[in-house]
Design a protein around this motif. Structure first.
Motif, PDB file in Angstrom:
ATOM      1  N   GLN A  32      -5.149   4.204 -10.236  1.00  0.00           N
ATOM      2  CA  GLN A  32      -5.458   4.031  -8.603  1.00  0.00           C
ATOM      3  C   GLN A  32      -6.258   4.181  -8.352  1.00  0.00           C
ATOM      4  O   GLN A  32      -6.575   3.974  -7.161  1.00  0.00           O
ATOM      5  N   ASN A  37      -7.083   4.689  -4.740  1.00  0.00           N
ATOM      6  CA  ASN A  37      -6.289   6.075  -4.070  1.00  0.00           C
ATOM      7  C   ASN A  37      -6.412   7.139  -5.191  1.00  0.00           C
ATOM      8  O   ASN A  37      -7.590   7.431  -6.263  1.00  0.00           O
ATOM      9  N   TYR A  41      -0.076  10.356  -9.914  1.00  0.00           N
ATOM     10  CA  TYR A  41       0.927   9.703 -10.627  1.00  0.00           C
ATOM     11  C   TYR A  41       0.919  10.403 -11.127  1.00  0.00           C
ATOM     12  O   TYR A  41       0.743  11.065 -12.180  1.00  0.00           O
ATOM     13  N   CYS A  46       6.523  12.525  -4.161  1.00  0.00           N
ATOM     14  CA  CYS A  46       6.186  11.856  -3.742  1.00  0.00           C
ATOM     15  C   CYS A  46       6.503  11.776  -1.684  1.00  0.00           C
ATOM     16  O   CYS A  46       7.484  11.638  -2.427  1.00  0.00           O
ATOM     17  N   ASN A  48       5.387   8.257  -0.478  1.00  0.00           N
ATOM     18  CA  ASN A  48       4.726   6.711  -0.177  1.00  0.00           C
ATOM     19  C   ASN A  48       5.208   6.444  -1.061  1.00  0.00           C
ATOM     20  O   ASN A  48       4.855   5.405  -2.513  1.00  0.00           O
ATOM     21  N   CYS A  51       4.441   2.421  -2.435  1.00  0.00           N
ATOM     22  CA  CYS A  51       3.163   2.276  -3.811  1.00  0.00           C
ATOM     23  C   CYS A  51       4.214   1.676  -4.727  1.00  0.00           C
ATOM     24  O   CYS A  51       5.306   2.376  -5.226  1.00  0.00           O
ATOM     25  N   TRP A  53       4.178   2.518  -8.261  1.00  0.00           N
ATOM     26  CA  TRP A  53       4.077   3.690  -9.229  1.00  0.00           C
ATOM     27  C   TRP A  53       5.081   4.477  -9.024  1.00  0.00           C
ATOM     28  O   TRP A  53       6.203   5.267  -9.675  1.00  0.00           O
ATOM     29  N   TYR A  54       5.883   3.923  -7.484  1.00  0.00           N
ATOM     30  CA  TYR A  54       6.718   5.813  -6.875  1.00  0.00           C
ATOM     31  C   TYR A  54       7.505   5.718  -8.025  1.00  0.00           C
ATOM     32  O   TYR A  54       7.618   7.038  -8.075  1.00  0.00           O
TER      33      TYR A  54
END
Length: 66
Positions: A32, A37, A41, A46, A48, A51, A53-54
Protein backbone atom coordinates in the motif's frame (compact mmCIF):
# COMPACT_ATOMS: atom_id res chain seq x y z
CA UNK A 1 -8.90 -13.69 -0.09
CA UNK A 2 -5.27 -13.25 -1.19
CA UNK A 3 -2.83 -15.80 0.17
CA UNK A 4 0.75 -15.10 1.23
CA UNK A 5 1.90 -16.51 -2.12
CA UNK A 6 -0.52 -14.20 -3.96
CA UNK A 7 0.86 -11.19 -2.10
CA UNK A 8 4.45 -12.24 -2.74
CA UNK A 9 3.65 -12.65 -6.44
CA UNK A 10 2.09 -9.17 -6.59
CA UNK A 11 5.17 -7.72 -4.90
CA UNK A 12 7.51 -9.55 -7.28
CA UNK A 13 5.54 -8.35 -10.33
CA UNK A 14 5.87 -4.78 -9.02
CA UNK A 15 9.58 -5.21 -8.20
CA UNK A 16 8.92 -4.68 -4.50
CA UNK A 17 11.22 -6.52 -2.12
CA UNK A 18 9.47 -7.93 0.96
CA UNK A 19 11.27 -9.18 4.07
CA UNK A 20 11.37 -12.97 4.39
CA UNK A 21 9.72 -13.21 7.81
CA UNK A 22 6.79 -10.85 7.89
CA UNK A 23 3.09 -11.05 8.71
CA UNK A 24 0.50 -10.88 5.94
CA UNK A 25 -0.87 -7.53 7.12
CA UNK A 26 2.61 -6.00 7.13
CA UNK A 27 3.26 -7.28 3.61
CA UNK A 28 0.10 -5.57 2.44
CA UNK A 29 1.02 -2.37 4.31
CA UNK A 30 4.33 -2.26 2.40
CA UNK A 31 2.52 -2.70 -0.92
CA UNK A 32 0.00 0.00 0.00
CA UNK A 33 2.79 2.45 0.87
CA UNK A 34 4.66 1.70 -2.37
CA UNK A 35 1.44 2.43 -4.27
CA UNK A 36 1.27 5.81 -2.55
CA UNK A 37 -1.67 4.81 -0.36
CA UNK A 38 -2.16 4.80 3.37
CA UNK A 39 -1.10 1.50 5.00
CA UNK A 40 -4.57 0.96 6.40
CA UNK A 41 -5.16 -2.77 5.79
CA UNK A 42 -7.30 -4.18 8.63
CA UNK A 43 -6.86 -1.04 10.74
CA UNK A 44 -10.14 0.73 10.07
CA UNK A 45 -13.61 0.40 8.65
CA UNK A 46 -13.45 1.22 4.99
CA UNK A 47 -15.71 2.16 2.10
CA UNK A 48 -13.11 1.94 -0.69
CA UNK A 49 -14.65 -1.05 -2.45
CA UNK A 50 -12.32 -0.77 -5.45
CA UNK A 51 -9.29 -1.47 -3.27
CA UNK A 52 -7.57 -4.76 -4.10
CA UNK A 53 -7.54 -5.72 -0.42
CA UNK A 54 -11.05 -4.50 0.52
CA UNK A 55 -12.87 -7.80 1.19
CA UNK A 56 -10.01 -9.44 3.08
CA UNK A 57 -9.24 -6.19 4.90
CA UNK A 58 -12.75 -5.77 6.24
CA UNK A 59 -12.93 -9.43 7.33
CA UNK A 60 -9.68 -8.96 9.28
CA UNK A 61 -10.80 -5.62 10.69
CA UNK A 62 -14.07 -7.09 11.96
CA UNK A 63 -12.31 -10.15 13.36
CA UNK A 64 -9.76 -8.00 15.22
CA UNK A 65 -12.46 -5.61 16.44
CA UNK A 66 -14.11 -8.29 18.60
Amino acid sequence: MPTIKDIQSIAKNRSIQLPKKIRKANMIHILQEKEGNSPCYSKQECTNKICLWYIDCQKEFNKNKK
